[in-house]
Design a protein around this motif. Structure first.
Motif, PDB file in Angstrom:
ATOM      1  N   LYS A 188      58.487   5.621 -31.373  1.00 27.55           N
ATOM      2  CA  LYS A 188      57.600   4.559 -31.651  1.00 27.55           C
ATOM      3  C   LYS A 188      57.283   4.119 -30.140  1.00 27.55           C
ATOM      4  CE  LYS A 188      57.600   4.610 -35.949  1.00 27.55           C
ATOM      5  NZ  LYS A 188      56.432   5.265 -36.617  1.00 27.55           N
ATOM      6  N   PRO A 189      55.889   3.521 -29.757  1.00 28.56           N
ATOM      7  CA  PRO A 189      55.831   3.243 -28.399  1.00 28.56           C
ATOM      8  C   PRO A 189      56.353   1.895 -28.127  1.00 28.56           C
ATOM      9  CG  PRO A 189      53.610   2.521 -30.414  1.00 28.56           C
ATOM     10  CD  PRO A 189      54.935   3.433 -30.813  1.00 28.56           C
ATOM     11  N   ALA A 190      56.718   1.866 -26.863  1.00 34.50           N
ATOM     12  CA  ALA A 190      57.334   0.847 -26.399  1.00 34.50           C
ATOM     13  C   ALA A 190      56.529   0.479 -24.996  1.00 34.50           C
ATOM     14  CB  ALA A 190      58.778   0.751 -25.906  1.00 34.50           C
ATOM     15  N   TRP A 191      56.015  -0.812 -24.581  1.00 40.28           N
ATOM     16  CA  TRP A 191      55.459  -1.106 -23.696  1.00 40.28           C
ATOM     17  C   TRP A 191      56.350  -1.794 -22.437  1.00 40.28           C
ATOM     18  CZ3 TRP A 191      53.754  -1.125 -28.582  1.00 40.28           C
ATOM     19  CH2 TRP A 191      52.664  -0.315 -28.877  1.00 40.28           C
ATOM     20  N   ASN A 235      50.531   4.416 -17.039  1.00 36.00           N
ATOM     21  CA  ASN A 235      51.867   5.121 -17.883  1.00 36.00           C
ATOM     22  C   ASN A 235      52.600   4.038 -18.206  1.00 36.00           C
ATOM     23  OD1 ASN A 235      51.063   7.819 -17.464  1.00 36.00           O
ATOM     24  ND2 ASN A 235      51.813   7.788 -15.309  1.00 36.00           N
ATOM     25  N   ASN A 236      52.099   2.948 -18.776  1.00 38.10           N
ATOM     26  CA  ASN A 236      53.056   1.867 -19.364  1.00 38.10           C
ATOM     27  C   ASN A 236      53.585   1.966 -20.516  1.00 38.10           C
ATOM     28  OD1 ASN A 236      53.979  -0.823 -18.965  1.00 38.10           O
ATOM     29  ND2 ASN A 236      52.150  -1.683 -20.400  1.00 38.10           N
ATOM     30  N   ILE A 237      53.402   2.929 -21.244  1.00 42.74           N
ATOM     31  CA  ILE A 237      53.882   3.316 -22.622  1.00 42.74           C
ATOM     32  C   ILE A 237      55.050   4.261 -22.630  1.00 42.74           C
ATOM     33  CG2 ILE A 237      53.219   3.646 -25.061  1.00 42.74           C
ATOM     34  CD1 ILE A 237      50.496   2.446 -24.378  1.00 42.74           C
ATOM     35  N   CYS A 243      51.973   4.166 -37.867  1.00 43.72           N
ATOM     36  CA  CYS A 243      52.251   5.325 -36.555  1.00 43.72           C
ATOM     37  C   CYS A 243      52.749   6.318 -36.930  1.00 43.72           C
ATOM     38  CB  CYS A 243      53.124   4.727 -35.505  1.00 43.72           C
ATOM     39  SG  CYS A 243      53.653   5.231 -34.118  1.00 43.72           S
ATOM     40  N   ASN A 244      52.290   7.480 -36.507  1.00 43.19           N
ATOM     41  CA  ASN A 244      52.950   8.834 -36.882  1.00 43.19           C
ATOM     42  C   ASN A 244      53.660   9.497 -35.669  1.00 43.19           C
ATOM     43  OD1 ASN A 244      50.763   9.755 -35.437  1.00 43.19           O
ATOM     44  ND2 ASN A 244      49.680  10.889 -37.005  1.00 43.19           N
ATOM     45  N   SER A 245      53.661   8.861 -34.414  1.00 44.42           N
ATOM     46  CA  SER A 245      54.482   9.109 -33.345  1.00 44.42           C
ATOM     47  C   SER A 245      53.410  10.338 -32.591  1.00 44.42           C
ATOM     48  CB  SER A 245      55.861   9.793 -33.582  1.00 44.42           C
ATOM     49  OG  SER A 245      56.324   9.100 -34.549  1.00 44.42           O
ATOM     50  N   CYS A 246      52.226  10.441 -32.670  1.00 52.67           N
ATOM     51  CA  CYS A 246      51.388  11.182 -32.154  1.00 52.67           C
ATOM     52  C   CYS A 246      51.497  11.469 -30.429  1.00 52.67           C
ATOM     53  CB  CYS A 246      49.733  11.239 -32.640  1.00 52.67           C
ATOM     54  SG  CYS A 246      48.972   9.884 -31.899  1.00 52.67           S
TER      55      CYS A 246
END
Ligand SMILES: Cc1cc2nc3c(=O)[nH]c(=O)nc-3n(C[C@H](O)[C@H](O)[C@H](O)COP(=O)(O)O)c2cc1C
Ligand code: SF4
Ligand code: SF4
Length: 262
Positions: free
Chosen positions: A213-216, A205-207, A192-195
């Motif tokens: 870093k992604p969070a769900w 819009n759940n992320i 993950c490069n935080s794009c």
């Protein structure tokens, strides 16, 4: 004669089917369900179509929420198309029942086999097999368009009673209330490069990015757009997805998915 096709998609199969059908019909508008769900829904056209992917032998929860908002579509010709990777179960029967519950009739329900996108169980199918499915889909659209053009009644396509009782009755009924929380098994790996692409494609819009870093957020639809469109293939689900090939429809672009969300 005018038509609106409402679609939901994660990996583009349903958007492709919607586009192909729109081309085959006259004067047809394509609208993303996630985009209009919480706003005004234009039901002024003569025909209303609903196109969605089969999830766990039933309908995506967002499509059920959308159907509840269609009560003003009385006297319209309503059709549905369910795209599926292996077996549609009783999803189109469910669509018919949910429409009936608000006083509407599903006049025709078509299933179209498309490449599967449920990476926890399998990777993308071979490109040649994908191509042959796309050829069949194009032919099917011609038949489907001829039925819709004439506003004919047609069979609601489903598996047999016993199969539906087991898969759509037991499995879907047991699983569907848990769908919003099934995102607890998503995680991002070191690639993950935080794009932020996962944030942009999620139709609900759940992320959110926390510490880059992604969070769900547990209002997931299980569309798998986040996992499939991550440019680094950094999103995993459970333990077995790292080595599985990702899938999205080759003619649908990332921008098409982003444009279809709220
Ligand atoms: C969570 C999930 C559950 C699925 N369940 C089924 C299923 O029960 N039966 C089936 O044939 N395909 C199933 N699929 C495959 C999709 O229905 C199929 O790939 C669909 O065409 C994807 O459409 P899309 O590209 O518009 O998102 C599932 C996919 C996902 C992500
Ligand atoms: S799309 Fe992939 S690489 Fe980009 S932020 Fe999300 S997980 Fe990280
Ligand atoms: S979190 Fe991922 S799987 Fe869930 S709705 Fe958003 S894009 Fe789809």
């Amino acid at each position: 004669m005018t038509t609106t096709i409402f679609y939901f998609t994660g990996t583009g199969n349903c958007l492709k089917v919607a586009r192909d059908l729109a081309k085959a019909l006259d004067d047809t508008k394509i609208t993303s369900i996630s985009k209009v769900l919480n706003g005004e829904i234009d039901l002024s056209t003569d025909r209303i179509g609903i196109i969605y992917p089969v999830y766990m032998f039933g309908m995506p929860l967002i499509v059920s929420r959308f159907i509840k908002k269609l009560s003003l579509a009385k006297d319209k010709y309503i059709f549905a198309i369910a795209t599926y990777g292996g077996m549609p179960g009783g999803s189109l029967g469910q669509t018919a029942r949910e429409l009936k519950a608000i006083g509407l009739k599903l006049s025709a329900g078509f299933g179209i086999a498309m490449p599967g996108n449920y990476t926890p169980l399998y990777g993308a199918i071979d490109k040649n097999k994908q191509k042959s499915m796309f050829v069949k889909e194009t032919k099917r659209i011609v038949e489907i368009a001829s039925i819709i053009r004439e506003k004919k009644d047609a069979k609601i396509e489903e598996n047999n009673f016993l199969t539906n009782a087991i898969f759509s009755g037991l499995i879907y009924k047991a699983s569907s209330p848990k769908i919003p929380y099934m995102d607890k098994d998503f995680w991002s790996d070191d690639k993950c490069n935080s794009c932020g692409t996962c944030v942009k494609v999620c139709p609900v819009n759940n992320i959110k990015l926390f510490d880059k870093k992604p969070a769900w957020m547990h209002k997931c639809e299980q569309c798998f757009a986040c996992l499939q469109w991550c440019p680094k293939e950094a999103i995993q689900y459970g333990k077995n997805t790292a080595t599985r090939t990702r899938y999205h429809h080759p003619e649908i672009k990332l921008q098409d998915i982003i444009a279809g969300k709220v």
